[in-house]
Every structure is written in C-alpha cells, then in structure tokens.
Design a protein around this motif. Structure first.
Motif, PDB file in Angstrom:
ATOM      1  N   ASP A  38      63.080  27.445  44.611  1.00 17.00           N
ATOM      2  CA  ASP A  38      63.299  28.851  44.949  1.00 17.00           C
ATOM      3  C   ASP A  38      62.000  29.655  44.844  1.00 17.00           C
ATOM      4  O   ASP A  38      61.849  30.695  45.479  1.00 17.00           O
ATOM      5  N   ARG A  39      61.052  29.158  44.029  1.00 14.36           N
ATOM      6  CA  ARG A  39      59.768  29.849  43.838  1.00 14.36           C
ATOM      7  C   ARG A  39      58.647  29.194  44.640  1.00 14.36           C
ATOM      8  O   ARG A  39      57.474  29.438  44.382  1.00 14.36           O
ATOM      9  N   GLY A  40      59.019  28.292  45.542  1.00 15.13           N
ATOM     10  CA  GLY A  40      58.024  27.720  46.452  1.00 15.13           C
ATOM     11  C   GLY A  40      57.472  26.364  46.039  1.00 15.13           C
ATOM     12  O   GLY A  40      56.584  25.806  46.699  1.00 15.13           O
ATOM     13  N   VAL A  41      57.976  25.788  44.927  1.00 17.11           N
ATOM     14  CA  VAL A  41      57.495  24.454  44.512  1.00 17.11           C
ATOM     15  C   VAL A  41      58.058  23.417  45.488  1.00 17.11           C
ATOM     16  O   VAL A  41      59.238  23.459  45.840  1.00 17.11           O
ATOM     17  N   GLU A  42      57.200  22.488  45.947  1.00 12.63           N
ATOM     18  CA  GLU A  42      57.667  21.441  46.869  1.00 12.63           C
ATOM     19  C   GLU A  42      57.585  20.081  46.189  1.00 12.63           C
ATOM     20  O   GLU A  42      56.526  19.695  45.691  1.00 12.63           O
ATOM     21  N   PRO A  78      52.813  26.398  43.884  1.00 11.97           N
ATOM     22  CA  PRO A  78      52.076  27.656  44.124  1.00 11.97           C
ATOM     23  C   PRO A  78      51.586  28.244  42.794  1.00 11.97           C
ATOM     24  O   PRO A  78      52.308  28.181  41.782  1.00 11.97           O
ATOM     25  N   THR A  79      50.403  28.789  42.783  1.00 12.06           N
ATOM     26  CA  THR A  79      49.867  29.343  41.525  1.00 12.06           C
ATOM     27  C   THR A  79      50.704  30.539  41.056  1.00 12.06           C
ATOM     28  O   THR A  79      50.666  30.895  39.885  1.00 12.06           O
ATOM     29  N   SER A  80      51.504  31.109  41.977  1.00 17.25           N
ATOM     30  CA  SER A  80      52.368  32.239  41.570  1.00 17.25           C
ATOM     31  C   SER A  80      53.429  31.793  40.555  1.00 17.25           C
ATOM     32  O   SER A  80      54.030  32.631  39.898  1.00 17.25           O
ATOM     33  N   THR A  81      53.671  30.470  40.430  1.00 18.54           N
ATOM     34  CA  THR A  81      54.698  30.015  39.472  1.00 18.54           C
ATOM     35  C   THR A  81      54.103  29.692  38.089  1.00 18.54           C
ATOM     36  O   THR A  81      54.833  29.338  37.170  1.00 18.54           O
ATOM     37  N   LEU A  82      52.778  29.765  37.966  1.00 18.98           N
ATOM     38  CA  LEU A  82      52.158  29.356  36.699  1.00 18.98           C
ATOM     39  C   LEU A  82      52.378  30.400  35.610  1.00 18.98           C
ATOM     40  O   LEU A  82      52.531  31.589  35.896  1.00 18.98           O
ATOM     41  N   ARG A  83      52.357  29.940  34.367  1.00 20.64           N
ATOM     42  CA  ARG A  83      52.296  30.886  33.231  1.00 20.64           C
ATOM     43  C   ARG A  83      50.842  30.873  32.755  1.00 20.64           C
ATOM     44  O   ARG A  83      50.322  29.818  32.368  1.00 20.64           O
ATOM     45  N   TYR A 124      62.411  32.182  32.573  1.00 24.38           N
ATOM     46  CA  TYR A 124      61.908  30.803  32.543  1.00 24.38           C
ATOM     47  C   TYR A 124      62.919  29.814  31.953  1.00 24.38           C
ATOM     48  O   TYR A 124      62.576  28.664  31.696  1.00 24.38           O
ATOM     49  N   SER A 125      64.157  30.253  31.713  1.00 26.37           N
ATOM     50  CA  SER A 125      65.068  29.380  30.948  1.00 26.37           C
ATOM     51  C   SER A 125      65.333  28.014  31.603  1.00 26.37           C
ATOM     52  O   SER A 125      65.403  27.013  30.886  1.00 26.37           O
ATOM     53  N   PRO A 126      65.425  27.885  32.957  1.00 29.09           N
ATOM     54  CA  PRO A 126      65.619  26.533  33.511  1.00 29.09           C
ATOM     55  C   PRO A 126      64.418  25.619  33.217  1.00 29.09           C
ATOM     56  O   PRO A 126      64.567  24.406  33.068  1.00 29.09           O
ATOM     57  N   TRP A 127      63.239  26.215  33.141  1.00 29.95           N
ATOM     58  CA  TRP A 127      62.021  25.454  32.810  1.00 29.95           C
ATOM     59  C   TRP A 127      62.034  25.101  31.313  1.00 29.95           C
ATOM     60  O   TRP A 127      61.841  23.942  30.928  1.00 29.95           O
ATOM     61  N   ASN A 128      62.313  26.099  30.484  1.00 27.74           N
ATOM     62  CA  ASN A 128      62.332  25.856  29.036  1.00 27.74           C
ATOM     63  C   ASN A 128      63.365  24.788  28.658  1.00 27.74           C
ATOM     64  O   ASN A 128      63.174  24.032  27.695  1.00 27.74           O
ATOM     65  N   ALA A 129      64.452  24.705  29.449  1.00 31.45           N
ATOM     66  CA  ALA A 129      65.554  23.800  29.093  1.00 31.45           C
ATOM     67  C   ALA A 129      65.143  22.325  29.130  1.00 31.45           C
ATOM     68  O   ALA A 129      65.794  21.487  28.507  1.00 31.45           O
ATOM     69  N   VAL A 130      64.070  21.996  29.872  1.00 28.01           N
ATOM     70  CA  VAL A 130      63.669  20.578  29.938  1.00 28.01           C
ATOM     71  C   VAL A 130      62.489  20.272  29.010  1.00 28.01           C
ATOM     72  O   VAL A 130      61.982  19.148  29.004  1.00 28.01           O
ATOM     73  N   MET A 131      62.054  21.247  28.250  1.00 24.65           N
ATOM     74  CA  MET A 131      60.931  20.989  27.317  1.00 24.65           C
ATOM     75  C   MET A 131      61.422  20.102  26.177  1.00 24.65           C
ATOM     76  O   MET A 131      62.609  20.156  25.815  1.00 24.65           O
ATOM     77  N   PRO A 132      60.540  19.300  25.585  1.00 19.76           N
ATOM     78  CA  PRO A 132      60.969  18.438  24.475  1.00 19.76           C
ATOM     79  C   PRO A 132      61.508  19.271  23.304  1.00 19.76           C
ATOM     80  O   PRO A 132      61.101  20.413  23.111  1.00 19.76           O
ATOM     81  N   SER A 133      62.413  18.667  22.554  1.00 19.19           N
ATOM     82  CA  SER A 133      63.028  19.376  21.435  1.00 19.19           C
ATOM     83  C   SER A 133      62.002  19.610  20.324  1.00 19.19           C
ATOM     84  O   SER A 133      60.968  18.933  20.247  1.00 19.19           O
ATOM     85  N   ARG A 134      62.344  20.543  19.452  1.00 17.49           N
ATOM     86  CA  ARG A 134      61.485  20.815  18.295  1.00 17.49           C
ATOM     87  C   ARG A 134      61.327  19.539  17.461  1.00 17.49           C
ATOM     88  O   ARG A 134      60.229  19.189  17.036  1.00 17.49           O
ATOM     89  N   THR A 160      43.518  24.690  43.860  1.00 15.53           N
ATOM     90  CA  THR A 160      42.807  25.674  44.683  1.00 15.53           C
ATOM     91  C   THR A 160      43.249  27.048  44.147  1.00 15.53           C
ATOM     92  O   THR A 160      44.112  27.104  43.268  1.00 15.53           O
ATOM     93  N   PRO A 161      42.708  28.120  44.672  1.00 12.60           N
ATOM     94  CA  PRO A 161      43.181  29.426  44.188  1.00 12.60           C
ATOM     95  C   PRO A 161      44.680  29.632  44.434  1.00 12.60           C
ATOM     96  O   PRO A 161      45.325  30.391  43.731  1.00 12.60           O
ATOM     97  N   THR A 162      45.267  28.925  45.413  1.00 12.51           N
ATOM     98  CA  THR A 162      46.680  29.195  45.729  1.00 12.51           C
ATOM     99  C   THR A 162      47.657  28.118  45.276  1.00 12.51           C
ATOM    100  O   THR A 162      48.851  28.379  45.146  1.00 12.51           O
ATOM    101  N   HIS A 163      47.183  26.883  45.077  1.00 13.89           N
ATOM    102  CA  HIS A 163      48.116  25.790  44.772  1.00 13.89           C
ATOM    103  C   HIS A 163      47.519  24.761  43.822  1.00 13.89           C
ATOM    104  O   HIS A 163      46.308  24.573  43.789  1.00 13.89           O
TER     105      HIS A 163
END
Ligand SMILES: C[S@@+](CC[C@H](N)C(=O)[O-])C[C@H]1O[C@@H](n2cnc3c(N)ncnc32)[C@H](O)[C@@H]1O
Length: 407
Positions: free
Chosen positions: A13-17, A49-54, A90-100, A210-213
């Motif tokens: 949805d944010r442009g990741v392919e 896309p770099t727009s999805t980076l934190r 970011y919760s869908p992203w956080n949900a796959v991070m390794p557990s504490r 690159t600057p965009t991806h």
C-alpha cells in the motif's frame, strides 16, 4: 490474514514491491525471506521507496526536541520504537519484529554480565564499545520526560529501551546517497520494512540505494522455497555474535573467500546457509604472552603490537612479523621490517615451529574455556551454548592450522 500477509498488504500500500519473495518463519533464524518462485541472478526481488523508511527525518519532533542536539540516530530511532503504541501507523511492521525474549537471550549486551568474561577477545572489545554507546544513549533518555514517572503514560524502562536499542542495532541499513553522505556515517542509519527480514549469509543478494529507493537484486539462481539472504558485511563470527546474536556454522574451512564472487561452493553447491567464509580468530592470547617487554616495545614502535589473526587459509602478516622478532636480533628485525623482507626459507621454518608451539599451548587454553563455559550455571542455556559453539569453532580453526604446520 496472518502477520506476514498484513505486513505485505501494508507495505504494498506504501509502494513496496516484492517480486517472487515473501517472509517466512525459519527454524533457528526467526523470520527470513524465501523465494516463492524460481529466481534468476539479476532479478530485482524487492524495491522499497525511501518514503517508507524510518529515519532521523521521520522521527517525531517531541522525541527529538527533548534530546540533546548531538544525539545519534540510533538513540532516536530506539526511542521511537520504544514509544510506539499498538495503534501506531507502524503496527503491521512492528508485529513481525523479534520478541523481547528472543532479543534479550541472543544479544550479549543483554546477557548476565558474568558471561561476558567468556567472550573471545575481539567479541569482548566490541561489546565494551557497544556498552559505552548504550550507556550514553540511555543516560540521555533518562533526562527526558519519557523516562519520568510524573507523566500519565508508563515511563520507558531501561529494559524497554535496551530491547528497542538492540532492535535498531540489528535491523538498520546505511542509506548511502550523495546527499546522506554529507552526514556522519552513523547518522545515515535507517529502518526499512520487509528488507529488515533478510537474514545474513557470507555471500548474498546485492543491496543498493538511491535517493528514491532501496533495491535488492538476486545474486544467483534460487529454487522456489530457498531462503534468500543478503550479506551484512564481511564479518567474522565474533562480530556477528555481538552485533547480531548468532554465529554462522564452522564448515571446516571449505568456505571460499575468493570463490569468484559467484556464490557457489566447491561442489557447485550454493554457500547459502553454509559456513562463514569471512571468519577469523584472534591470536593475541597465543602470541602476546610469548613477547617480553623489549619485544613489545619494538613491535609497538613499528605498529605491529597485537591484532594477530588466523583465518581458514592463512596466519596474518602481522603475526608473521611479530614472530620474527623472537627469532632474530632487534637490528635484523628492523631491517626485515624496513625492507618488507621475510628473511628467507630458513627463518620461515623457524617461525612456523614457533607458531606451532604457541598454537599447541593456546589450544589447551581454548579447551579450558570450553570446559569452563560448559560448567557454568549463570545466564541462559542457549547463551552458554552459543559461547561454547564459538570456542569450539576457534578450537577447530587452531587444530586445522596445527595440522597444516605439522604436515
Ligand atoms: C535484520 S534481522 C533479520 C530478520 C530476523 N531473522 C527476524 O526474525 O526478524 C537480523 C537478525 O536476524 C537473525 N539472523 C540473521 N541472519 C542469521 C543467520 N544466518 N543465522 C541465524 N540468525 C540470523 C539474527 O537474530 C539477527 O540479529
């Protein structure tokens, strides 16, 4: 939908392919990326896309504003993660991070400090640097309202921050573009979704930015179901242990650093998941005790004191130079160093005999380390096991070198 489907949906949805790859749980490696169809070398498998980076730029101002101006991106991103709410964008992203639990048990920084004394020397040196960085960053967070008990939300605790800090440590990429290169290297760190699920292999897919991806490209052919990895860098196992919490297996030294870069092993089998072709062992504890004060001073003066290493094929040049100081007069040694000479076959044989004796002695010390760690009851069993595994790899590399010198 499972957590991986949700992540992919969110990312697309944010442009990741994603082309022919998907996240998958892998025994012993957490989550990894696998091929969902046959892939060819050169196939572009992920485009972010770099727009999805934190990054420093996406960090919330209320966090940046209360931290000192010179706070590093690592510290800021860790605060961001520690403060993310379950409702975060970011919760869908956080949900796959390794557990504490998995982070705390795998990364030596979070281990019972009594285990640290059993790390090999290069690992301990890295750990000390990491401890200093973490202590500095945590001290800055403690000065902010986020760590205060006077706020309505529960304050960030040291354990919360350590978990987030280690997530950042193990999952960031350097964003290298002409613009970002104007900033210090440590300020080019970014978190990127999906790409942070690639595991490490000695040889892996190319990551370019690159600057965009960011783009990840297959380095070779993969069959459907194969794990697809990237290379985090040419790291030895002491580095991987401290920075990432794992070691690659010992493969008897068959992994080939100079294998033409095609990712193929000797049998034409991929090296994926195989041994660490960049592994090396520090020989300082074998060599330094043999040097007297005068020898140390000479070596120090010429920049050859310490940092002696052994890899599957060779004893490093520094070791060769250092051992010569024990075989010739100081004047002869100075001449050899100045002229870049090895002193001929006879001297090499003497150096090899000396090295053999030092390695045999140190092999006993390594065996003692393994026994000591096996007998410990501090920390978790998996932490003691990875320490033993690393010392056994060191023992194997030393044994292999002893055999070569004896032949
Ligand atoms: C960038 S993340 C990769 C994705 C991670 N496996 C996960 O579950 O999210 C880096 C972490 O993955 C694990 N890892 C990466 N490569 C590995 C490997 N070859 N063997 C075992 N663990 C690995 C380590 O825990 C490391 O700290």
């Amino acid at each position: 939908m499972d957590v991986f489907d949700e992540l992919i949906f969110w990312a697309q949805d944010r442009g990741v392919e994603l082309h022919g790859v998907a996240p998958h749980s892998l025994p012993g490696r957490g989550v990894g990326i696998v091929a969902t169809k046959p892939l060819k070398a050169g196939d572009q498998i992920l485009k972010i896309p770099t727009s999805t980076l934190r990054t420093l730029d996406t960090a919330r101002p209320e966090i940046k504003d209360v931290l000192p101006k010179d706070t590093k991106v690592h510290a800021i991103l860790a605060a961001e993660l520690a403060l993310d709410k379950p409702t975060s964008e970011y919760s869908p992203w956080n949900a796959v991070m390794p557990s504490r639990d998995s982070i705390i048990s795998s990364l030596p920084l979070a281990w019972d400090p009594r285990l640290h004394a059993y790390l090999p020397k290069p690992a301990l040196a890295l750990l000390r640097k990491q401890q200093a960085k973490f202590t500095h960053d945590w001290a800055a967070i403690q000065q902010t309202p986020f760590a205060s008990t006077d706020i309505p939300n529960p304050p960030i605790t040291r354990q919360d921050y350590l978990y987030a800090w280690l997530l950042v440590n193990t999952r960031t990429f350097y964003h290298e573009t002409p613009l970002t290169r104007r900033a210090p290297r440590e300020d080019r760190m970014v978190l990127q979704p999906v790409a942070d699920l690639f595991n490490h292999s000695g040889k892996g897919c190319a990551v370019t930015s690159t600057p965009t991806h960011f783009t990840i490209t297959a380095d070779r052919a993969y069959a459907m179901g194969d794990e697809v990895a990237i290379c985090y860098g040419k790291h030895h196992n002491d580095f991987l242990l401290v920075e990432y919490g794992f070691v690659l297996p010992w493969d008897g030294g068959s992994a080939n650093r100079n294998g033409g870069g095609d990712g193929e092993g000797e049998e034409g089998q991929p090296q994926q998941g195989g041994g660490n072709c960049w592994d090396e062992v520090c020989l300082d504890e074998a060599v330094l005790p043999a040097l007297g004060a005068g020898h140390r001073a000479l070596l120090e003066e010429r920049g050859f004191l310490g940092n002696y290493v052994l890899d599957a094929g060779t004893v490093c040049y520094r070791t060769q130079v250092a051992l010569r100081v024990l075989c010739v007069t100081p004047g002869q040694w100075e001449r050899l160093v100045s002229e870049g000479e090895d002193g001929g076959e006879g001297l090499q044989e003497e150096v090899d005999r000396l090295l053999l004796a030092l390695l045999r002695k140190w092999r006993g010390v390594v065996a003692g380390k393994i026994e000591e760690v096996e007998g410990l009851d501090v920390g978790q069993a998996c932490q003691r096991e990875i320490l033993c595994a690393r010392w056994r790899q060191i023992a194997s590399l030393v044994d292999q070198t002893i055999e070569r010198l004896e032949a």
